[in-house]
Design an enzyme around this catalytic site. Structure first.
Site, PDB file in Angstrom:
ATOM      1  N   GLU A  81       0.821  -1.218   0.000  1.00 40.66           N
ATOM      2  CA  GLU A  81       0.000   0.000   0.000  1.00 40.66           C
ATOM      3  C   GLU A  81       0.852   1.264   0.000  1.00 40.66           C
ATOM      4  OE1 GLU A  81      -3.514   2.168   2.622  1.00 40.66           O
ATOM      5  OE2 GLU A  81      -3.119   0.031   2.886  1.00 40.66           O
ATOM      6  N   LYS A 259      -7.688  -0.007  11.661  1.00 34.81           N
ATOM      7  CA  LYS A 259      -7.110  -0.508  10.405  1.00 34.81           C
ATOM      8  C   LYS A 259      -5.870   0.298  10.059  1.00 34.81           C
ATOM      9  CE  LYS A 259      -6.538  -0.838   5.750  1.00 34.81           C
ATOM     10  NZ  LYS A 259      -5.760   0.063   4.862  1.00 34.81           N
ATOM     11  N   ASP A 275       3.448 -13.746  12.211  1.00 35.17           N
ATOM     12  CA  ASP A 275       2.123 -14.156  11.768  1.00 35.17           C
ATOM     13  C   ASP A 275       1.181 -12.953  11.744  1.00 35.17           C
ATOM     14  OD1 ASP A 275      -0.386 -15.269  11.381  1.00 35.17           O
ATOM     15  OD2 ASP A 275      -0.024 -16.991  12.679  1.00 35.17           O
ATOM     16  N   HIS A 372      -2.215  10.513  -0.166  1.00 32.91           N
ATOM     17  CA  HIS A 372      -2.231   9.115  -0.602  1.00 32.91           C
ATOM     18  C   HIS A 372      -2.208   9.019  -2.123  1.00 32.91           C
ATOM     19  CE1 HIS A 372      -3.162   4.832  -0.508  1.00 32.91           C
ATOM     20  NE2 HIS A 372      -4.092   5.070  -1.417  1.00 32.91           N
TER      21      HIS A 372
END
Length: 420
Positions: A81, A259, A275, A372
């Site tokens: 991202e 998030k 993990d 972004h």
């Protein structure tokens, strides 16, 4: 070594790698592994997972400006991202002159759950388990003498009677200190080994015997002061704090808030071969332990500065699994200079806090999309068919025009092609 490297983003990938290698003493072979000149092959992958047909490379970047517990660090982050690594680096810059990030660790205890059903007297069964606690722990510790020799192993029990939809069941939590390993294999082995003894003690039937990814006895806390991020702009400061309040009160906002935190955390977890799914599951479960899903961070004003804190379960390690079998994951740990799971967890939590600050700061200003999309423009240029030698020009022109839509990018490419 200083992690403050002005203009780091302006360097070429080769120049960045040479700088990191010079600071950390990476060998030529290690540099080739990181740069991809020594490829991670399908044969390498076939030793790690099943039914392999190839590999999916993920970009590995480095966040700068981080100081964690008094030590300057370069932070390897694996993510697809755009803006994640840039945002973390930008945020950390605001903490560098206020001593960076300070962390604390509750310990490396993991829970192994043993579910016992078909009990005539579940409360009596719970009592019997406690009466035989030492025998159960001794049996578990025989399963991993190496872990015990390092001071780890099964340390205690926590036993509960839980009402299911059809019966009351006893759930035994083995509390196991896994030290510098994430510990899933050790916990699961001990839980399975204890099953026959538990069935004999309780007279019930064991169903599940597996670790829990809600690692609430493996909590990490990070704190930092972000110095004067809004240059006295009271409107932006108020907007930042209001957004934080909403994330605590409203699960719809909290989901996106968290998030963003995990954008940073998962990138470091993946880079070090840990993990990501376990960490994500544990984090979101912990965000709900109050009975209502809410933010993992808290923010308070200190004059013109902001004090941020994060508390999160992080079951990460430096031993076992891909942390050792994946050569680039091993190199990521070397870049971080993390010697223990505690150090690694503190670094990861700090990155999560930085990522959260960056997102909230953007929301308090021009919004998320402006920055972004500017960083996403390189991807869009490639998607729209730009030639390699055109991409920098496409990004420059898009930035000058302030237009980053796909159709805008295509028009820029078409214009460049007509000029050739």
């Amino acid at each position: 070594m200083t992690s403050r490297v002005p203009g780091f983003y302006k360097l070429s990938p080769e120049q960045r790698l040479e700088m990191i290698a010079g600071h950390l003493g990476l060998t030529e072979n290690e540099k080739k592994l990181i740069s991809g000149k020594h490829r991670f092959t399908a044969e390498d992958a076939d030793r790690m997972v099943e039914n392999v047909i190839g590999c999916l490379p993920v970009p590995l970047g480095v966040a700068v400006n981080f100081r964690v517990d008094g030590e300057d660090l370069f932070i390897p982050m694996a993510t697809e991202e755009p803006s994640v690594i840039a945002a973390a680096s930008h945020a950390a810059k605001f903490t560098y002159d206020t001593n960076g990030f300070s962390t604390s660790y509750s310990g490396s205890i993991m829970r192994g759950q043993i579910q016992v059903t078909n009990l005539k007297n579940p409360y009596a069964a719970m009592a019997k388990v406690y009466e035989n606690k030492e025998d159960i722990l001794e049996l578990c510790n025989k399963m991993d003498q190496t872990l015990v020799s390092f001071g780890g192993g099964a340390k205690d029990l926590d036993v509960q009677v839980i009402q299911g939809s059809s019966e009351k069941m006893v759930v035994i939590h083995l509390l196991i200190d896994t030290k510098d390993a994430m510990g899933a294999n050790a916990v699961n082995t001990m839980a399975e080994a204890a099953t026959p003894m538990v069935e004999k003690i309780t007279g019930g039937n064991v169903v599940l015997r597996i670790l829990s990814n809600l690692a609430d006895k493996r909590l990490v806390r990070a704190r930092a002061t972000f110095h004067n991020p809004f240059q006295g702009d009271e409107t932006k400061m108020a907007t930042f704090l209001s957004a934080c309040e909403l994330a605590v009160a409203d699960p719809y906002r909290a989901a996106t808030h968290n998030k963003g935190i995990m954008n940073g955390i998962s990138a470091v977890v993946l880079a070090t071969g840990n993990d990501t799914r376990a960490i994500e599951a544990g984090a979101h479960a912990y965000a709900s332990v109050s009975g209502r899903y809410q933010a993992l961070t808290q923010w308070e004003r200190e004059g013109d500065s902001l004090s941020g804190t994060i508390e999160i379960p992080l079951a990460v390690g430096l031993i076992g699994g891909a942390t050792q079998s994946h050569p680039v994951a091993k190199l990521s740990a070397k870049i971080l200079r993390a010697k223990t799971a505690e150090q690694l967890a503190g670094i990861i939590a700090s990155v999560g806090l930085a990522q959260n600050f960056a997102a909230l700061k953007a929301l308090a200003g021009d919004g998320i999309q402006k920055g972004h999309m500017k960083l996403h423009a390189r991807n869009m240029a490639s998607m729209a068919g730009a030639k390699t030698n055109q991409i920098d020009d496409v990004v420059r022109i898009a930035s000058e025009q302030g237009k980053y839509g796909f159709d805008d990018i295509k028009e820029i490419i078409q214009s460049l092609n007509e000029e050739e």
